[in-house]
Design an enzyme around this catalytic site. Structure first.
Site, short mmCIF file in Angstrom:
data_model
loop_
_atom_site.label_atom_id
_atom_site.label_comp_id
_atom_site.label_asym_id
_atom_site.label_seq_id
_atom_site.Cartn_x
_atom_site.Cartn_y
_atom_site.Cartn_z
N SER A 12 0.73 -1.23 0.16
CA SER A 12 0.22 -0.14 -0.01
C SER A 12 1.12 1.10 0.08
O SER A 12 2.13 1.17 0.04
CB SER A 12 -0.73 -0.31 1.31
N GLY A 13 0.04 2.49 0.08
CA GLY A 13 0.90 3.68 0.27
C GLY A 13 2.18 3.95 -0.73
O GLY A 13 1.95 3.66 -1.98
N ASP A 54 10.35 -10.04 4.66
CA ASP A 54 10.33 -9.35 6.36
C ASP A 54 11.59 -8.73 6.46
O ASP A 54 12.67 -9.40 6.56
CB ASP A 54 9.93 -10.47 7.14
N ASN A 81 11.72 1.00 1.67
CA ASN A 81 10.66 1.70 1.76
C ASN A 81 9.80 1.18 3.19
O ASN A 81 9.13 2.18 3.69
CB ASN A 81 9.83 1.71 0.76
N TYR A 146 10.24 7.80 16.63
CA TYR A 146 10.36 7.74 14.92
C TYR A 146 11.55 8.61 14.41
O TYR A 146 12.09 7.99 13.52
CB TYR A 146 8.84 8.30 14.72
N THR A 181 -3.24 10.38 4.58
CA THR A 181 -4.13 9.61 4.06
C THR A 181 -3.69 7.91 3.89
O THR A 181 -4.31 7.07 3.68
CB THR A 181 -4.67 9.66 2.62
#
Length: 276
Positions: A12-13, A54, A81, A146, A181
């Site tokens: 996704s993303g 992974d 990513n 983070y 989003t």
């Protein structure tokens, strides 16, 4: 000759947008994720290979490299990513959560780089692209853990670029801005549950209110994909590729103004005018 790219975290993303863009522009794409879903992509005439990966498992990384080379003969570019987000108060964040963030965002990136570098040296070329964040340039409240995990990758990548230059291998950074989003942002908010003590509740609520008046447009998946493509094809010595209006604004503030002006503007944009 068709070039090949491996991208982590393509379910996704940003990762999905990157994979789609590179496919559309004629590359072979090795799209990896923890649990591959063949319904996410069309095959693009044999130019797509879907593989499990992974990033916290060295054996999984090695298997993905072997599978990618077996499918296309080489891996010309590699994009780290895959990552996880977190918003929290430092004193309330347990070591287990800190380690979870670093295992994926930092140590997983380090491990992937160590694994792919020998393959790229044998090929005589390659590009490694590590995806970090606008938080490495302008650090807002509630993201200390983070930001630390991503700032480590920034320093690592810049130093690595010097080590690899003599082997015709480039190490680069793509720095996405805030994109509420994406699943990445939603997952980071979910991890925040229970990590904001009552003593900080007013501070956190005021921070969220500030974010509701964000100073620029939000970053988009398309902008991050385009920045990644630019990093993959650039023959120059550039390392950083900001994506999104906020990243560019923060970079200008950070590098083109005094420390005092930078800190004043950051507080205006992101930090509440109340004490915790």
């Amino acid at each position: 000759m068709t070039r090949t790219i491996l991208i982590t975290g393509t379910s996704s993303g940003y990762g999905k947008a990157m994979a789609d863009l590179f496919l559309d522009r004629g590359w072979n794409v090795i799209a990896t994720m923890r649990r591959p879903d063949p319904t996410l992509f069309t095959d693009h005439a044999g130019r797509l290979k879907l593989l499990p990966l992974d990033i916290t498992d060295p054996h999984s990384i090695d298997a993905a490299i072997a599978g990618g080379v077996d499918a296309f003969g080489a891996i010309d570019a590699w994009v780290n990513n895959a990552g996880i987000g977190l918003g929290s108060i430092v004193e309330a964040t347990p070591n287990s959560v800190v380690r979870e963030i670093f295992e994926t965002n930092t140590f997983g990136t380090f491990a992937a780089c160590r694994a792919i570098i020998p393959q790229m040296r044998r090929q005589g070329h390659g590009t490694i692209i590590n995806v970090t964040s606008s938080a490495t340039i302008g650090v807002m409240p509630l993201v200390a853990i983070y930001a630390a995990s991503k700032c480590a990758v920034e320093g690592f990548t810049e130093s690595l670029s010097h080590e690899l230059e003599g082997f015709n291998i480039k190490a680069r950074l793509v720095e996405p801005g805030y994109a509420p989003t994406t699943n990445f942002t939603a997952n980071g908010m979910a991890r925040m549950q229970g990590l904001i003590p009552a003593d900080y509740a007013g501070f956190a609520q005021a921070c969220f209110a500030k974010m509701g008046d964000y100073p620029t447009g939000f970053c988009t998946e398309a902008e991050v994909a385009e920045a990644t493509f630019a990093a993959a094809i650039d023959d120059g010595v550039r390392i950083r590729y900001p994506a999104g209006a906020d990243t560019k604004l923060l970079a200008q503030l950070r590098w083109s103004s005094s420390e005092e002006h930078y800190q004043m503007r950051m507080r205006e944009m992101f930090s509440p005018a109340i004490a915790p």
